[in-house]
Each structure stands twice: as C-alpha cells, then as structure tokens.
Design a protein around this motif. Sequence first.
Motif, PDB file in Angstrom:
ATOM      1  N   UNK A 198       0.839  -1.190   0.000  1.00  0.00           N
ATOM      2  CA  UNK A 198       0.000   0.000   0.000  1.00  0.00           C
ATOM      3  C   UNK A 198       0.874   1.240   0.000  1.00  0.00           C
ATOM      4  N   UNK A 199       0.310   2.351  -0.487  1.00  0.00           N
ATOM      5  CA  UNK A 199       1.045   3.601  -0.488  1.00  0.00           C
ATOM      6  C   UNK A 199       0.073   4.744  -0.237  1.00  0.00           C
ATOM      7  N   UNK A 200       0.629   5.874   0.114  1.00  0.00           N
ATOM      8  CA  UNK A 200      -0.171   7.046   0.459  1.00  0.00           C
ATOM      9  C   UNK A 200       0.015   8.148  -0.569  1.00  0.00           C
ATOM     10  N   UNK A 201      -1.061   8.890  -0.763  1.00  0.00           N
ATOM     11  CA  UNK A 201      -1.039  10.096  -1.596  1.00  0.00           C
ATOM     12  C   UNK A 201      -1.306  11.290  -0.700  1.00  0.00           C
ATOM     13  N   UNK A 202      -0.486  12.299  -0.834  1.00  0.00           N
ATOM     14  CA  UNK A 202      -0.696  13.530  -0.070  1.00  0.00           C
ATOM     15  C   UNK A 202      -0.686  14.709  -1.034  1.00  0.00           C
ATOM     16  N   UNK A 203      -1.752  15.516  -0.973  1.00  0.00           N
ATOM     17  CA  UNK A 203      -1.895  16.655  -1.866  1.00  0.00           C
ATOM     18  C   UNK A 203      -1.650  17.949  -1.101  1.00  0.00           C
ATOM     19  N   UNK A 204      -1.011  18.921  -1.719  1.00  0.00           N
ATOM     20  CA  UNK A 204      -0.707  20.201  -1.082  1.00  0.00           C
ATOM     21  C   UNK A 204      -1.279  21.353  -1.892  1.00  0.00           C
TER      22      UNK A 204
ATOM     23  N   UNK B 253      -3.974  -2.726 -18.032  1.00  0.00           N
ATOM     24  CA  UNK B 253      -5.184  -3.215 -17.363  1.00  0.00           C
ATOM     25  C   UNK B 253      -5.416  -2.395 -16.092  1.00  0.00           C
ATOM     26  N   UNK B 254      -6.606  -1.841 -15.933  1.00  0.00           N
ATOM     27  CA  UNK B 254      -6.908  -1.036 -14.756  1.00  0.00           C
ATOM     28  C   UNK B 254      -7.217  -1.946 -13.560  1.00  0.00           C
ATOM     29  N   UNK B 255      -6.576  -1.678 -12.416  1.00  0.00           N
ATOM     30  CA  UNK B 255      -6.779  -2.512 -11.219  1.00  0.00           C
ATOM     31  C   UNK B 255      -7.311  -1.696 -10.043  1.00  0.00           C
ATOM     32  N   UNK B 256      -7.332  -0.376 -10.190  1.00  0.00           N
ATOM     33  CA  UNK B 256      -7.884   0.483  -9.134  1.00  0.00           C
ATOM     34  C   UNK B 256      -8.483   1.708  -9.780  1.00  0.00           C
ATOM     35  N   UNK B 257      -9.684   2.084  -9.319  1.00  0.00           N
ATOM     36  CA  UNK B 257     -10.334   3.285  -9.853  1.00  0.00           C
ATOM     37  C   UNK B 257     -11.118   3.951  -8.741  1.00  0.00           C
ATOM     38  N   UNK B 258     -10.953   5.253  -8.610  1.00  0.00           N
ATOM     39  CA  UNK B 258     -11.732   6.026  -7.651  1.00  0.00           C
ATOM     40  C   UNK B 258     -12.100   7.354  -8.284  1.00  0.00           C
ATOM     41  N   UNK B 259     -13.412   7.577  -8.464  1.00  0.00           N
ATOM     42  CA  UNK B 259     -13.895   8.847  -8.982  1.00  0.00           C
ATOM     43  C   UNK B 259     -14.088   9.815  -7.831  1.00  0.00           C
ATOM     44  N   UNK B 260     -13.767  11.063  -8.065  1.00  0.00           N
ATOM     45  CA  UNK B 260     -13.883  12.081  -7.018  1.00  0.00           C
ATOM     46  C   UNK B 260     -14.788  13.178  -7.554  1.00  0.00           C
ATOM     47  N   UNK B 261     -16.071  12.870  -7.619  1.00  0.00           N
ATOM     48  CA  UNK B 261     -17.012  13.781  -8.258  1.00  0.00           C
ATOM     49  C   UNK B 261     -17.218  15.062  -7.465  1.00  0.00           C
ATOM     50  N   UNK B 262     -17.123  14.977  -6.128  1.00  0.00           N
ATOM     51  CA  UNK B 262     -17.417  16.164  -5.328  1.00  0.00           C
ATOM     52  C   UNK B 262     -16.184  17.024  -5.067  1.00  0.00           C
ATOM     53  N   UNK B 263     -15.022  16.610  -5.577  1.00  0.00           N
ATOM     54  CA  UNK B 263     -13.773  17.364  -5.453  1.00  0.00           C
ATOM     55  C   UNK B 263     -13.366  17.582  -3.992  1.00  0.00           C
ATOM     56  N   UNK B 264     -13.812  16.706  -3.074  1.00  0.00           N
ATOM     57  CA  UNK B 264     -13.476  16.866  -1.650  1.00  0.00           C
ATOM     58  C   UNK B 264     -12.627  15.712  -1.147  1.00  0.00           C
ATOM     59  N   UNK B 265     -11.668  15.281  -1.927  1.00  0.00           N
ATOM     60  CA  UNK B 265     -10.797  14.193  -1.528  1.00  0.00           C
ATOM     61  C   UNK B 265      -9.995  14.601  -0.288  1.00  0.00           C
ATOM     62  N   UNK B 266      -9.765  13.668   0.620  1.00  0.00           N
ATOM     63  CA  UNK B 266      -8.978  13.941   1.820  1.00  0.00           C
ATOM     64  C   UNK B 266      -7.533  14.245   1.447  1.00  0.00           C
ATOM     65  N   UNK B 267      -6.841  14.993   2.271  1.00  0.00           N
ATOM     66  CA  UNK B 267      -5.446  15.320   2.006  1.00  0.00           C
ATOM     67  C   UNK B 267      -4.590  14.070   1.950  1.00  0.00           C
ATOM     68  N   UNK B 268      -4.959  13.070   2.711  1.00  0.00           N
ATOM     69  CA  UNK B 268      -4.179  11.839   2.732  1.00  0.00           C
ATOM     70  C   UNK B 268      -5.041  10.709   2.186  1.00  0.00           C
TER      71      UNK B 268
ATOM     72  N   UNK C 211      -5.010   6.643   0.985  1.00  0.00           N
ATOM     73  CA  UNK C 211      -4.271   5.377   1.023  1.00  0.00           C
ATOM     74  C   UNK C 211      -4.837   4.438  -0.030  1.00  0.00           C
ATOM     75  N   UNK C 212      -3.934   3.870  -0.823  1.00  0.00           N
ATOM     76  CA  UNK C 212      -4.329   2.911  -1.861  1.00  0.00           C
ATOM     77  C   UNK C 212      -3.652   1.586  -1.552  1.00  0.00           C
ATOM     78  N   UNK C 213      -4.461   0.546  -1.455  1.00  0.00           N
ATOM     79  CA  UNK C 213      -3.951  -0.771  -1.077  1.00  0.00           C
ATOM     80  C   UNK C 213      -3.842  -1.662  -2.320  1.00  0.00           C
ATOM     81  N   UNK C 214      -2.603  -2.082  -2.627  1.00  0.00           N
ATOM     82  CA  UNK C 214      -2.358  -3.004  -3.750  1.00  0.00           C
ATOM     83  C   UNK C 214      -1.711  -4.282  -3.253  1.00  0.00           C
ATOM     84  N   UNK C 215      -1.930  -4.621  -1.984  1.00  0.00           N
ATOM     85  CA  UNK C 215      -1.240  -5.760  -1.374  1.00  0.00           C
ATOM     86  C   UNK C 215      -1.640  -7.095  -1.996  1.00  0.00           C
ATOM     87  N   UNK C 216      -2.781  -7.141  -2.684  1.00  0.00           N
ATOM     88  CA  UNK C 216      -3.214  -8.402  -3.299  1.00  0.00           C
ATOM     89  C   UNK C 216      -2.567  -8.640  -4.661  1.00  0.00           C
TER      90      UNK C 216
END
Length: 419
Positions: free
Chosen positions: A349-355, A373-388, A390-395
């Motif tokens: 897993x890894x973290x994304x931090x936006x500034x 091949x896409x293995x992870x997708x997250x739409x952010x329609x409301x533009x209110x993504x958290x500053x931190x 976490x995306x888990x790719x451990x599988x």
Amino acid sequence: MSKITTLLLFLIFSTQLKAQVFWTETFNNSCTAGCDVSFYAGTNGAWTDNTSLGANAAQANRWYVSCAENGHTAGVCGTGCKPASATATLASLHIGAHDGFVLDAGASYDAGGLCGLGICVKTDKRAESPTINCTGLTGITLAFDYIENGQAGSDYATVWYYDGTTWTQIATPAQTVVCGSGQGQWTAYSIALPASANNNANVKIGFRWVNNDDGLGTDPSVAIDNVTLSAAKGLPINLIDFTGNCVDNTVTLNWSTASETNNNYFSIERTTDGATWQLAGKIRGAGNITEIKNYTFTEINPASNAPLYYRLSQTDFDGDSRSFNEINITCTGTDEKNISIYPNPTSGSFNLEFANGMEKTVQNINVYTVLGQIIFHQAVADKNIQELQTIDLSTYSQGIYFLEIRTLSGIITKKIIIN
C-alpha cells in the motif's frame, strides 16, 4: 532553353529516377518457334492463354513465346531469331499463325478469308501473366516494347489489368511503324495502372489479340517484350504502432516496424500548438529488414502543463521523408510538485498527499498494470478528496504499476513499484 523548360525536364528526370522497377519479364527461353504461351514459365511464374473470351476458330492464331519474333528494344526493326553465333537469342511474346500451313513464323498472323474452304482463323485470346505482388507499392506503371499492325478496328491488340477480382481493358496501343523490310519497328509504351493496384497482392496484366476472318490485314500482328512494372516509391517502412506516455515528467515513445526498406533514420518531432513542429531527436533506422524491429525514445521535461503532440517522421537513404500520424501526451509538471507518494517502492500500500489545495482539482485516480489493465479506480465527483489517500495493492504481485491522477488541468502519471 528557358528556365521553365529546364525546371520541367529536371522534375521529370527526378521523378523517373525515384521510380523503382520491381517486376520484369523478358520472355527469354531457348525456343526458336512453336512454343505456346501456356507452356511458358519465366522467373515470375507461369503465363496462361485465356481462350474463353470470344469466338476462336479451329485454326485461330496463337500466342507464342519464342525467338521466331526476336525481342528488341525501342527503335529497332524486327527480326527473326539471331544466329547461334550471336550474343543472345531473345524471345518475345507474339501472335503467330497456326493454320496447318504455317506454325509460328513470328508476329505473322493468318488474316483468314478461307473459312468457306474449312480454314477458319477467327481469334480472341488473352495472354495472362502470373500473379504480381504489389504489396507496399504505390503509383504503379506498366511499360513494355512492342510492334503491331493488323487491320485497324478489326485485327488489333489491347492491354488488360486484373485487380484480383475483375479484368479491365486499360489501353489500345496504336499501330507501330513498318520498316522497309516489312518488319515492325519496336516502340516503347507505358501506362499507369489503376489505383486499385496500389498495395495489391493479386495483380495481373494481360495482352489480348482479336482478329476476324475477312482476309484483310497486314503483318506484323503483335509482339511484346521487356515488360516492367515500376512504383513511384515503395513504402519505406511498415509501421505497426506508435505509442507514448509521460511518467515522472519523462515522455517515453515506443514504435515497431514489421519491415524496413532503405530506411536511414527516424525523426521525432513535437508541437504544443499543432502547427509548429520542433525536432526532439533522431534514431538510426535498420536499413533493410523483413522482421519486427522495436524502437524507444525518451525525453525529460519537454514542456510543463501543456498538451504535447508527437509525430514520427522517416527518412530514407535517398533523402526522401514522410511523416506519420501524431499522438497526444500530457505532462503536468507543476501539479506534480503538489503530490507526495510514499512509500515507493512499497510492500503493498502507499499514500497520496496533496498540497496547496490541489485535492480540489482531482477528478479521479486510477492504477494500471504495465499491460494497461486497470486494477484500481476512484472517482472524485465532489472534489473533496482527503489530504491523505491510502491505496492498497497488497493483493497484487511484485512489479511495476502506473498511478494516474486526472485533474482539472491535466493528467499526472507516476510509476509505482511493489516489492
């Protein structure tokens, strides 16, 4: 000579120099007379005699391949076989009599007039070439030397073309000059094949002779020699694909060729406005190959926050160039400074931090394998993504993956390593 005339002659000469002959038929064999075209097989394959086109009487004239009518170049008067002491005995494709009295006396046909006595010579036959592969070739021209006489409008030759499906008449060559010896004067003839011959693997050419049985007509009938097909220019490369991406503000372009002919080098060009192209670099071509060849070109920090268009140009050893379709790539260098990815490499897993409020511009987040091949997708329609984030790719197994962040200002792609 005027400057305009000089320029025209130069352009014509230049065009002729760039044409390349890719198919030749000289009809040379060891036959002195009487060899039917249906028994002739040259270096390109076997010729055939199509007799189903119209009425052919029992003593119809025939297409022969022999030196009974010696093949010559343009400007030479016709002859029979050269003597054995000559440098070469040159055959030709020609129409000759086959009436029981004469058997292949060269381009000398029986014009008829004795059908009431049981000797009928009405003829309608086409000599047809083997299949000619024109793959990768364009602007194709047919050329040959010929002699012809007969009875205008009744006994004459025509030129035909086959596109793999249909035979089409493309020319009716004019009668040629008759020399004082009574033989025809060999004359050069050329004609452009229809556009359907371009890149066509199933082309054929044919020569058709028709004569009635009215007893009128003068030799020579028709003879053909020195047949060539030339192309204005062969395709220098067979481009399979041209793709690219931008990772960590580094553009990587990949392309493959299935074959290359006379290929000197590739030029990689880019533009930000779609009008003015700049040279990004050059890569040496493979010259002449008939196997798949892969190429890669990289460019670091080409232009920040601007859509980029790249195109591939190819130049051959003759100096001729051509360009291929462009592709669009976006590198968003400024936004990348407002993104932190950790840990990378990661065990799963890894973290994304936006500034600087960048999280408000994010539209969606994707993770791809190296095969796309896409293995992870997250739409952010409301533009209110958290500053931190976490995306888990451990599988997923160890290897390289690509993180894609789509924002209002562009696309950011980062390489993720799982170990």
